[in-house]
Motif scaffolding. Structure first.
Motif, mmCIF file in Angstrom:
data_model
loop_
_atom_site.group_PDB
_atom_site.id
_atom_site.type_symbol
_atom_site.label_atom_id
_atom_site.label_comp_id
_atom_site.label_asym_id
_atom_site.label_seq_id
_atom_site.Cartn_x
_atom_site.Cartn_y
_atom_site.Cartn_z
ATOM 1 N N GLN A 1 0.826 -1.203 0.000
ATOM 2 C CA GLN A 1 0.000 0.000 0.000
ATOM 3 C C GLN A 1 0.862 1.256 0.000
ATOM 4 O O GLN A 1 0.507 2.251 -0.630
ATOM 5 C CB GLN A 1 -0.946 0.018 1.219
ATOM 6 C CG GLN A 1 -2.027 -1.030 1.178
ATOM 7 C CD GLN A 1 -1.575 -2.371 1.727
ATOM 8 O OE1 GLN A 1 -0.476 -2.528 2.222
ATOM 9 N NE2 GLN A 1 -2.427 -3.375 1.601
ATOM 10 N N VAL A 2 1.990 1.217 0.688
ATOM 11 C CA VAL A 2 2.890 2.368 0.713
ATOM 12 C C VAL A 2 3.442 2.625 -0.680
ATOM 13 O O VAL A 2 3.476 3.759 -1.159
ATOM 14 C CB VAL A 2 4.034 2.149 1.732
ATOM 15 C CG1 VAL A 2 5.085 3.238 1.612
ATOM 16 C CG2 VAL A 2 3.482 2.083 3.140
ATOM 17 N N VAL A 3 3.860 1.564 -1.357
ATOM 18 C CA VAL A 3 4.400 1.700 -2.717
ATOM 19 C C VAL A 3 3.311 2.207 -3.665
ATOM 20 O O VAL A 3 3.548 3.111 -4.467
ATOM 21 C CB VAL A 3 4.991 0.362 -3.211
ATOM 22 C CG1 VAL A 3 5.361 0.442 -4.677
ATOM 23 C CG2 VAL A 3 6.200 -0.014 -2.371
ATOM 24 N N ALA A 4 2.114 1.655 -3.569
ATOM 25 C CA ALA A 4 1.012 2.083 -4.438
ATOM 26 C C ALA A 4 0.692 3.551 -4.213
ATOM 27 O O ALA A 4 0.457 4.306 -5.166
ATOM 28 C CB ALA A 4 -0.222 1.227 -4.191
ATOM 29 N N SER A 5 0.711 3.985 -2.962
ATOM 30 C CA SER A 5 0.449 5.396 -2.656
ATOM 31 C C SER A 5 1.526 6.291 -3.261
ATOM 32 O O SER A 5 1.229 7.327 -3.858
ATOM 33 C CB SER A 5 0.388 5.587 -1.144
ATOM 34 O OG SER A 5 0.295 6.945 -0.824
ATOM 35 N N LEU B 1 3.495 5.622 -5.813
ATOM 36 C CA LEU B 1 3.398 5.618 -7.270
ATOM 37 C C LEU B 1 2.253 6.497 -7.763
ATOM 38 O O LEU B 1 2.392 7.193 -8.766
ATOM 39 C CB LEU B 1 3.222 4.192 -7.793
ATOM 40 C CG LEU B 1 4.462 3.319 -7.767
ATOM 41 C CD1 LEU B 1 4.121 1.897 -8.181
ATOM 42 C CD2 LEU B 1 5.553 3.885 -8.655
ATOM 43 N N SER B 2 1.128 6.479 -7.055
ATOM 44 C CA SER B 2 0.000 7.301 -7.493
ATOM 45 C C SER B 2 0.340 8.787 -7.390
ATOM 46 O O SER B 2 -0.093 9.590 -8.212
ATOM 47 C CB SER B 2 -1.260 6.981 -6.692
ATOM 48 O OG SER B 2 -1.120 7.402 -5.349
ATOM 49 N N ALA C 1 3.437 9.965 -7.706
ATOM 50 C CA ALA C 1 4.495 10.241 -8.668
ATOM 51 C C ALA C 1 3.997 10.220 -10.108
ATOM 52 O O ALA C 1 4.608 10.834 -10.985
ATOM 53 C CB ALA C 1 5.621 9.216 -8.504
ATOM 54 N N GLN C 2 2.894 9.549 -10.350
ATOM 55 C CA GLN C 2 2.396 9.386 -11.712
ATOM 56 C C GLN C 2 2.096 10.739 -12.350
ATOM 57 O O GLN C 2 1.397 11.572 -11.786
ATOM 58 C CB GLN C 2 1.124 8.532 -11.710
ATOM 59 C CG GLN C 2 0.610 8.220 -13.083
ATOM 60 C CD GLN C 2 -0.610 7.290 -13.017
ATOM 61 O OE1 GLN C 2 -1.148 7.031 -11.950
ATOM 62 N NE2 GLN C 2 -1.021 6.808 -14.163
ATOM 63 N N GLY C 3 2.678 10.961 -13.510
ATOM 64 C CA GLY C 3 2.429 12.181 -14.267
ATOM 65 C C GLY C 3 3.197 13.400 -13.797
ATOM 66 O O GLY C 3 3.004 14.490 -14.322
ATOM 67 N N CYS C 4 4.098 13.246 -12.816
ATOM 68 C CA CYS C 4 4.790 14.427 -12.299
ATOM 69 C C CYS C 4 6.042 14.770 -13.114
ATOM 70 O O CYS C 4 6.577 15.859 -12.983
ATOM 71 C CB CYS C 4 5.134 14.263 -10.832
ATOM 72 S SG CYS C 4 6.339 13.003 -10.498
ATOM 73 N N ALA C 5 6.528 13.859 -13.953
ATOM 74 C CA ALA C 5 7.704 14.153 -14.776
ATOM 75 C C ALA C 5 7.248 14.820 -16.070
ATOM 76 O O ALA C 5 6.276 14.416 -16.688
ATOM 77 C CB ALA C 5 8.459 12.871 -15.096
ATOM 78 N N SER C 6 7.943 15.847 -16.433
ATOM 79 C CA SER C 6 7.614 16.496 -17.700
ATOM 80 C C SER C 6 8.917 16.815 -18.430
ATOM 81 O O SER C 6 9.911 17.172 -17.818
ATOM 82 C CB SER C 6 6.806 17.773 -17.455
ATOM 83 O OG SER C 6 7.565 18.686 -16.697
ATOM 84 N N THR C 7 8.879 16.633 -19.729
ATOM 85 C CA THR C 7 10.045 16.911 -20.550
ATOM 86 C C THR C 7 9.569 17.216 -21.963
ATOM 87 O O THR C 7 8.555 16.682 -22.407
ATOM 88 C CB THR C 7 11.016 15.703 -20.562
ATOM 89 O OG1 THR C 7 12.113 16.015 -21.409
ATOM 90 C CG2 THR C 7 10.345 14.444 -21.032
ATOM 91 N N PRO C 8 10.286 18.076 -22.662
ATOM 92 C CA PRO C 8 9.913 18.349 -24.044
ATOM 93 C C PRO C 8 10.371 17.239 -25.006
ATOM 94 O O PRO C 8 10.027 17.260 -26.177
ATOM 95 C CB PRO C 8 10.636 19.667 -24.348
ATOM 96 C CG PRO C 8 11.822 19.652 -23.444
ATOM 97 C CD PRO C 8 11.368 18.938 -22.201
ATOM 98 N N LEU C 9 11.122 16.260 -24.497
ATOM 99 C CA LEU C 9 11.647 15.194 -25.343
ATOM 100 C C LEU C 9 10.611 14.098 -25.533
ATOM 101 O O LEU C 9 9.843 13.786 -24.635
ATOM 102 C CB LEU C 9 12.904 14.588 -24.716
ATOM 103 C CG LEU C 9 14.052 15.562 -24.404
ATOM 104 C CD1 LEU C 9 15.175 14.841 -23.695
ATOM 105 C CD2 LEU C 9 14.540 16.236 -25.673
ATOM 106 N N ASN C 10 10.642 13.464 -26.695
ATOM 107 C CA ASN C 10 9.763 12.319 -26.922
ATOM 108 C C ASN C 10 10.493 11.044 -26.506
ATOM 109 O O ASN C 10 11.670 11.061 -26.141
ATOM 110 C CB ASN C 10 9.263 12.260 -28.371
ATOM 111 C CG ASN C 10 10.385 12.028 -29.367
ATOM 112 O OD1 ASN C 10 11.353 11.350 -29.082
ATOM 113 N ND2 ASN C 10 10.243 12.620 -30.554
#
Length: 80
Positions: A49-53, A55-56, A58-67
């Protein structure tokens, strides 16, 4: 049982089987007035549950102009 120079003892097979003590089982030593009690540590069932929390969050928090192709080339040390 005899304690080795490294402080180790061998738990007899019958006791290991009876108490489900497998290689890698973590144990605690509890000091009593007249001796020691050895008990297996309780497994940490909350870890998934700690890992799932995490990950949820962290999801979508990285942004980069690179493909993806550019990122893969960069990790391989290629020109992009």
């Amino acid at each position: 049982m005899t304690i080795t120079a490294n402080g180790q003892v061998t738990i007899p097979q019958a006791l290991r089987e009876r108490y489900h003590l497998r290689p890698g089982t973590e144990v605690d030593f509890i000091a009593l007035e007249d001796g020691l009690q050895i008990v297996p540590q309780k497994p940490h069932h909350h870890a998934p549950q700690v890992v799932a929390s995490w990950l949820s969050k962290a999801q979508g928090c990285a942004s980069t102009p690179l493909n993806t192709d550019q990122l893969m080339a960069m990790t391989r040390g290629e020109e992009w």
